[in-house]
Write an enzyme that holds these catalytic residues in place. Structure first.
Site, PDB file in Angstrom:
ATOM      1  N   ASN A  63       0.872  -1.173   0.000  1.00 54.86           N
ATOM      2  CA  ASN A  63       0.000   0.000   0.000  1.00 54.86           C
ATOM      3  C   ASN A  63       0.911   1.225   0.000  1.00 54.86           C
ATOM      4  OD1 ASN A  63      -1.799   2.026   0.497  1.00 54.86           O
ATOM      5  ND2 ASN A  63      -2.399   1.325   2.540  1.00 54.86           N
ATOM      6  N   TRP A  64       0.945   1.881  -1.131  1.00 51.97           N
ATOM      7  CA  TRP A  64       1.883   3.008  -1.268  1.00 51.97           C
ATOM      8  C   TRP A  64       1.365   4.295  -0.628  1.00 51.97           C
ATOM      9  CZ3 TRP A  64       4.305   2.917  -6.900  1.00 51.97           C
ATOM     10  CH2 TRP A  64       4.956   1.689  -7.085  1.00 51.97           C
ATOM     11  N   LYS A  65       0.120   4.293  -0.222  1.00 51.09           N
ATOM     12  CA  LYS A  65      -0.490   5.458   0.432  1.00 51.09           C
ATOM     13  C   LYS A  65      -0.254   6.713  -0.413  1.00 51.09           C
ATOM     14  CE  LYS A  65      -0.025   3.032   4.768  1.00 51.09           C
ATOM     15  NZ  LYS A  65       0.101   3.045   6.216  1.00 51.09           N
TER      16      LYS A  65
ATOM     17  N   HIS B  75      -9.238   0.916   5.025  1.00 55.03           N
ATOM     18  CA  HIS B  75      -7.955   1.110   5.714  1.00 55.03           C
ATOM     19  C   HIS B  75      -8.174   2.027   6.921  1.00 55.03           C
ATOM     20  CE1 HIS B  75      -3.858   2.274   6.589  1.00 55.03           C
ATOM     21  NE2 HIS B  75      -3.490   1.185   5.936  1.00 55.03           N
TER      22      HIS B  75
ATOM     23  N   GLU C 278      -6.568   4.411   8.025  1.00 60.40           N
ATOM     24  CA  GLU C 278      -6.363   5.840   7.746  1.00 60.40           C
ATOM     25  C   GLU C 278      -7.609   6.429   7.084  1.00 60.40           C
ATOM     26  OE1 GLU C 278      -2.673   5.277   5.669  1.00 60.40           O
ATOM     27  OE2 GLU C 278      -1.769   4.651   7.563  1.00 60.40           O
TER      28      GLU C 278
ATOM     29  N   GLU D 179      -4.913  -5.136  10.439  1.00 61.72           N
ATOM     30  CA  GLU D 179      -3.901  -4.109  10.671  1.00 61.72           C
ATOM     31  C   GLU D 179      -4.182  -3.415  11.997  1.00 61.72           C
ATOM     32  OE1 GLU D 179      -2.104  -2.951   6.544  1.00 61.72           O
ATOM     33  OE2 GLU D 179      -3.555  -1.454   7.182  1.00 61.72           O
TER      34      GLU D 179
ATOM     35  N   GLY E 158       2.939   2.079  10.807  1.00 60.89           N
ATOM     36  CA  GLY E 158       3.879   3.190  10.675  1.00 60.89           C
ATOM     37  C   GLY E 158       4.577   3.560  11.969  1.00 60.89           C
TER      38      GLY E 158
ATOM     39  N   SER F 136       3.937  -2.434  10.178  1.00 59.70           N
ATOM     40  CA  SER F 136       5.391  -2.485  10.353  1.00 59.70           C
ATOM     41  C   SER F 136       6.009  -3.834   9.977  1.00 59.70           C
ATOM     42  CB  SER F 136       5.776  -2.094  11.785  1.00 59.70           C
ATOM     43  OG  SER F 136       5.331  -0.780  12.060  1.00 59.70           O
TER      44      SER F 136
ATOM     45  N   GLY G  36       3.208  -1.214   4.232  1.00 58.64           N
ATOM     46  CA  GLY G  36       3.241   0.221   3.968  1.00 58.64           C
ATOM     47  C   GLY G  36       4.663   0.674   3.647  1.00 58.64           C
ATOM     48  N   GLY G  37       5.344   1.206   4.634  1.00 57.94           N
ATOM     49  CA  GLY G  37       6.666   1.809   4.435  1.00 57.94           C
ATOM     50  C   GLY G  37       7.649   0.938   3.667  1.00 57.94           C
TER      51      GLY G  37
HETATM   52  P1  13P Z   1       3.440   0.161   7.663  1.00 57.14           P
HETATM   53  O1  13P Z   1       3.952  -1.101   7.031  1.00 57.14           O
HETATM   54  O2  13P Z   1       4.164   1.392   7.196  1.00 57.14           O
HETATM   55  O3  13P Z   1       3.326   0.053   9.150  1.00 57.14           O
HETATM   56  O4  13P Z   1       1.927   0.369   7.111  1.00 57.14           O
HETATM   57  C1  13P Z   1       1.045  -0.700   7.162  1.00 57.14           C
HETATM   58  C2  13P Z   1      -0.170  -0.322   6.412  1.00 57.14           C
HETATM   59  O5  13P Z   1      -0.913   0.560   6.821  1.00 57.14           O
HETATM   60  C3  13P Z   1      -0.453  -1.009   5.133  1.00 57.14           C
HETATM   61  O6  13P Z   1      -1.721  -0.725   4.685  1.00 57.14           O
END
Ligand code: 13P
Length: 252
Positions: A9-11, A95, A97, A167, A173, A213, A234-235
């Site tokens: 997920n590149w956000k 998600h 967020e 999640e 994050g 993470s 994510g990251g």
């Molecule tokens: P991180 O891997 O950066 O913690 O993010 C997870 C995430 O929200 C994937 O959708």
């Protein structure tokens, strides 16, 4: 055996030139040997390019969100048809967020899940509790409600195209990860909840991803748990080397 999924997920990261670079790097590095399904979810404006750049590779392109209506006066929104016309047939929904910053409720997500089902799209549906909820030992109850409220009006056949991503919000994050045991415990619970509603064969086939993470250093151990069928990253999905290392961890 459920085939593992490693999804990035590149956000709100990566401009178009950066997207092109990352997909090119991934194409050079990634060899799934047909053992892992790889998904990337760039931002909307770069989806068309991403689809073209990923053509002929093992990488599927997904969207990070979509609206529940077919079309209409919804400024700033994106419909399922708009995605499918550019060959995007997978969408991340719910998600944390989106829930936290864009007020997406279970009721809204229910409509989005219905829309994904009606359009035949793969729905990577996110659930997860906040830190305070875990501290109060309410995490099972919260996740169960998220599943029931948004998904459980769908027929069993909808689950052929549903992937659940667990999640925990406190692990996104933050560098903090659920332990492999905590992930397993929740994934097993999610499978039980789905089994109670839809039966064992639906539950046995359901892929449940862990997100929060996940890094090259911890992916293998998390993925080794019996009810963990891959990850939503994510990251670490923003660096080709790291993302590929996580894909490699998904092979065994
Ligand atoms: P991180 O891997 O950066 O913690 O993010 C997870 C995430 O929200 C994937 O959708």
């Amino acid at each position: 055996m459920r085939k593992k999924i490693v999804a990035g997920n590149w956000k709100m990261h990566k401009t178009l030139p950066e997207t092109e670079v990352l997909i090119k790097e991934l194409r050079e590095l990634v060899d799934t040997e047909n053992k892992v399904s790889v998904i990337i979810a760039p931002t909307f404006v770069n989806l068309t390019s991403a689809v073209n750049l990923a053509k002929g590779s093992d990488i599927t392109v997904a969207a990070q969100n979509m609206h529940f209506e077919d079309a209409g006066a919804y400024t700033g929104e994106i419909s399922a048809d708009m995605l499918q016309v550019i060959e995007v047939n997978t969408v991340i929904l719910g998600h944390s967020e989106r829930r936290a910053y864009f007020c997406e409720t279970d009721d809204i997500l229910k409509l989005k899940a219905i829309q994904a089902y009606k359009k035949g799209m793969t729905n990577i549906f996110c659930v997860g509790e906040k830190l305070a909820e875990r501290k109060e030992n309410k995490h099972f109850e919260i996740v169960e409600k998220q599943l029931i409220n948004a998904l459980f009006t769908l027929p069993a056949e909808a689950f052929e195209k549903i992937v659940i991503a667990y999640e925990p919000v406190w692990a996104i994050g933050t560098g903090e990860t659920a332990s492999p045991e905590q992930a397993q415990e929740m994934h097993q619970f999610i499978r039980k909840v789905v089994e109670a509603q839809y039966g064992k064969s639906v539950a046995d086939k359901l892929r449940i991803l862990y997100g929060g993470s996940v890094k090259p250093g911890n992916a293998k151990e998390i993925f080794s748990k019996p009810d963990v069928d891959g990850g939503l990253i994510g990251g670490a999905a923003l660096q080709a080397k790291d993302f590929n290392a996580i894909i490699e961890a998904g092979k065994s």
